[in-house]
Write an enzyme that holds these catalytic residues in place. Structure first.
Site, PDB file in Angstrom:
ATOM      1  N   ASP A  82     -11.956  50.479  79.584  1.00 52.20           N
ATOM      2  CA  ASP A  82     -10.562  50.345  79.170  1.00 52.20           C
ATOM      3  C   ASP A  82      -9.599  50.946  80.184  1.00 52.20           C
ATOM      4  OD1 ASP A  82     -11.588  49.181  76.900  1.00 52.20           O
ATOM      5  OD2 ASP A  82     -10.215  50.243  75.559  1.00 52.20           O
ATOM      6  N   CYS A 123     -18.779  53.771  75.708  1.00 45.61           N
ATOM      7  CA  CYS A 123     -17.328  53.636  75.834  1.00 45.61           C
ATOM      8  C   CYS A 123     -16.699  52.759  74.761  1.00 45.61           C
ATOM      9  CB  CYS A 123     -16.968  53.200  77.245  1.00 45.61           C
ATOM     10  SG  CYS A 123     -17.210  54.565  78.427  1.00 45.61           S
ATOM     11  N   ASP A 124     -15.412  52.513  74.920  1.00 40.43           N
ATOM     12  CA  ASP A 124     -14.492  52.266  73.821  1.00 40.43           C
ATOM     13  C   ASP A 124     -14.882  51.162  72.845  1.00 40.43           C
ATOM     14  OD1 ASP A 124     -13.231  54.153  75.313  1.00 40.43           O
ATOM     15  OD2 ASP A 124     -11.278  53.209  75.266  1.00 40.43           O
ATOM     16  N   LYS A 125     -15.090  49.944  73.307  1.00 39.83           N
ATOM     17  CA  LYS A 125     -15.390  48.852  72.380  1.00 39.83           C
ATOM     18  C   LYS A 125     -16.885  48.582  72.309  1.00 39.83           C
ATOM     19  CE  LYS A 125     -11.058  48.853  72.230  1.00 39.83           C
ATOM     20  NZ  LYS A 125     -10.957  49.893  73.260  1.00 39.83           N
ATOM     21  N   CYS A 196     -14.517  59.698  79.195  1.00 42.88           N
ATOM     22  CA  CYS A 196     -13.373  60.549  79.568  1.00 42.88           C
ATOM     23  C   CYS A 196     -13.275  61.774  78.666  1.00 42.88           C
ATOM     24  CB  CYS A 196     -12.096  59.738  79.518  1.00 42.88           C
ATOM     25  SG  CYS A 196     -12.173  58.261  80.549  1.00 42.88           S
ATOM     26  N   GLU A 444      -4.085  47.908  74.677  1.00 42.13           N
ATOM     27  CA  GLU A 444      -3.684  49.316  74.609  1.00 42.13           C
ATOM     28  C   GLU A 444      -2.471  49.548  75.507  1.00 42.13           C
ATOM     29  OE1 GLU A 444      -7.729  51.820  73.570  1.00 42.13           O
ATOM     30  OE2 GLU A 444      -6.913  51.915  75.576  1.00 42.13           O
ATOM     31  N   SER A 468      -4.361  54.001  73.270  1.00 42.73           N
ATOM     32  CA  SER A 468      -5.558  54.758  73.608  1.00 42.73           C
ATOM     33  C   SER A 468      -5.575  56.052  72.813  1.00 42.73           C
ATOM     34  CB  SER A 468      -5.565  55.073  75.101  1.00 42.73           C
ATOM     35  OG  SER A 468      -6.432  56.139  75.388  1.00 42.73           O
TER      36      SER A 468
END
Length: 553
Positions: A82, A123-125, A196, A444, A468
């Protein structure tokens, strides 16, 4: 095993000789063929920092599966970073990958009749996509998250991605640093593999996964690249074989209690607003009812006890050294409900046994950072179906805010206005037509919100897109219905007053209902931005952010 297994479909009987021949062609032996078949889905990638270190974890999981008496089959799954996709057209693809990942895991698992699966993610998705697949398949499954990135170091201070790169762009624009220092921060803020360093979406979803009971204890916070993470990966490989023998499927883990417990942990940690999309989507696959109202109800009764970046000054490594998710569970024990986990221990027993190693990081429930949890759900004429804000990252003086609307039809236009210093203190920035359908893809807005923070502007921002987990301030996303679906956010005119009242959960356009009705009567849907390809299909199928932006009916 005496009972029939899923993998018997591809290996047993004379009629399966061709199937066996193809499996033998992969190099496994007849003895290995006879063992339980475990799919190890890995989202290793050279382009995602949270995933570049997965090769060693793949090996650890494979060793664990073999040690447990199974045979592992490695399967690659794609993903998007992302942060790299942020601020340009690439971000339109991020949220849709969640659905594609879940579909790919389902398809490969069913086609090859795996007995159980280990899902290596970070990570995100990618993590919610893996969770959705695990819930949908309802077979034994374990999630291994690859771990948070260690903090960076520059000029004797610990550094992180959002504060020291995204927000630094705004400080550079304000003349507070030069280009050379900005580049030094870019080099030092992210020192190596891992998600992160703050309570952004990746680490929030890792903590939620552990709280749901689908990861082993301490998996969410054990740092990327450290031996502890490899041990957890090995133990997960061993454990999945036992889960198959016990027939402990995901439906037995993903109970209604599990989802309430996970949301409680999310609220206590001040997690990313993206969880208001992902948890309902996972619950939908599990056949459980989770909506925005449940998020708000749990947030009202849950104290915010760990203040990790972006809202606070602690890093994910601090949370881990303080006791990780089990320590958070111990603080919240009276708010939790019984729920089994893949470790074989009920969540309440984990909470009872876990020590808190640093009370300055994980505070007692009676002396929290904030009395309420991380997310507030706002409603009003702009968002009758709801909108979300990370209230624990909003300063007290901005909890109630009113100002004139500065309206933008896409993120890039708003970003240009911010960087050109055309946004002033007191404004309410409105970015619309960035929702799941209208975007498409519900981008985002971290680049915009971080630039606003870096410039030190006292403004609010509302959007039918999303933010985010790194966003700070009164930034309200997931406004539903979105502009493309006829929502009021699409009817706002430049300069009209908008009032935000987070304690009262209100988001209002200060325009009479009669005027809004007149605007609705002449409103026509905007032309789709993208008609072809995967984003065109996504736009036609996706539902409201209020329902988790799912594709199913």
């Amino acid at each position: 095993m005496s009972r029939e297994t899923r993998s018997d479909r591809v290996r047993k009987g004379p009629e399966r000789a061709p199937n066996r021949a193809l499996i033998y062609a992969t190099g496994i032996t007849p003895r290995a063929l006879s063992r339980l078949h475990i799919g190890v889905f890995t989202s290793f990638s050279d382009v995602i920092p949270g995933h570049v270190g997965m090769r060693e974890l793949e090996r650890s999981i494979e060793k664990g599966v073999h040690s447990g008496g199974g045979t592992s089959f490695l399967v690659g799954i794609p993903g998007v970073c992302d942060g790299i996709a942020m601020g340009h057209e690439g971000m339109r693809y991020s949220l849709p990958t969640r659905e594609w990942i879940s579909d790919l895991v389902e398809a490969v698992t069913q086609a090859h009749a795996f007995d159980g699966i280990v899902l290596l993610t970070n990570c995100d998705k990618i993590t919610p996509g893996m969770l959705m697949a695990a819930a949908r398949l309802d077979i034994p499954a374990i999630i291994v998250t690859a771990g948070p990135m260690h903090s960076g170091m520059y000029k004797g201070q610990r550094r992180s991605l959002v504060r020291d790169t995204f927000e630094a762009v705004g400080r550079y624009q304000a003349g507070q640093m030069d280009e050379a220092e900005l580049e030094c921060l870019a080099l030092e803020a992210c020192p190596g593999p891992g998600a992160c360093q703050g309570m952004y979406t990746a680490n929030t979803m890792a903590c939620i996964t552990e709280a749901l009971g689908l990861s082993l204890p301490y998996c969410a916070t054990a740092l990327a690249g450290f031996a502890e993470k490899r041990r957890i990966a090995f133990e997960s490989g061993e454990r999945i074989v036992q889960l198959v023998r016990e027939d402990l499927t995901t439906s037995k883990i993903l109970t209604s209690n599990a989802f309430e417990n996970a949301i409680t942990v999310d609220m206590a940690l001040g997690g990313s607003t993206n969880t208001a999309l992902h948890v309902p989507a996972v619950a939908h696959e599990a056949g459980r009812g989770v909506d925005l109202a449940l998020f708000d109800a749990i947030s009202r009764r849950t104290p915010h006890i760990a203040n990790i970046r972006p809202g606070g000054e602690h890093f994910m490594e601090d949370l881990h050294y303080a006791g990780g998710v089990p320590a958070v569970l111990s603080r919240l024990r009276v708010l939790l409900k019984p729920s089994p986990t893949i470790s074989g221990v009920d969540i309440l027993d984990l909470a009872r046994e876990a020590p808190v190693k640093d009370e300055s990081v994980i505070r007692p429930a009676d002396s929290p950072y904030h009395k309420q949890g991380g997310i507030a759900v706002l409603r009003g004429n702009i968002a009758p179906d709801g909108s979300v804000v990370k209230q624990t990252a909003v300063t007290e003086d901005m909890m109630v805010f009113e100002g004139p609307a500065r309206v933008f039809e896409r993120e890039e236009d708003a970003m240009k206005a911010v960087m050109d210093r055309k946004i002033k203190d007191g404004d309410v920035v409105v970015i619309r037509n960035e929702g799941p359908k209208g975007g498409p893809g519900m981008r985002e807005m971290l680049s915009v919100t971080a630039a606003i923070s870096g410039l030190g502007l006292k403004v609010a921002l509302i959007t039918d897109g999303r933010f985010s987990g790194g966003t700070r301030g009164p930034c309200i996303g997931h406004v539903s219905p979105e502009a493309a679906a006829g929502g009021v956010i699409g009817l706002i005119a430049e300069g009209e007053r908008i009032r935000i009242d987070i304690p009262e959960r209100k988001l209002e356009l200060m325009v009479p209902e009669e005027e809004l009705a007149a605007r609705r009567s002449v409103w026509t849907p905007p032309e789709p931005r993208i008609r072809r390809g995967i984003l065109g299909r996504y736009s036609r199928l996706v539902h409201s952010a209020a329902s988790g932006a799912i594709l199913d009916e």
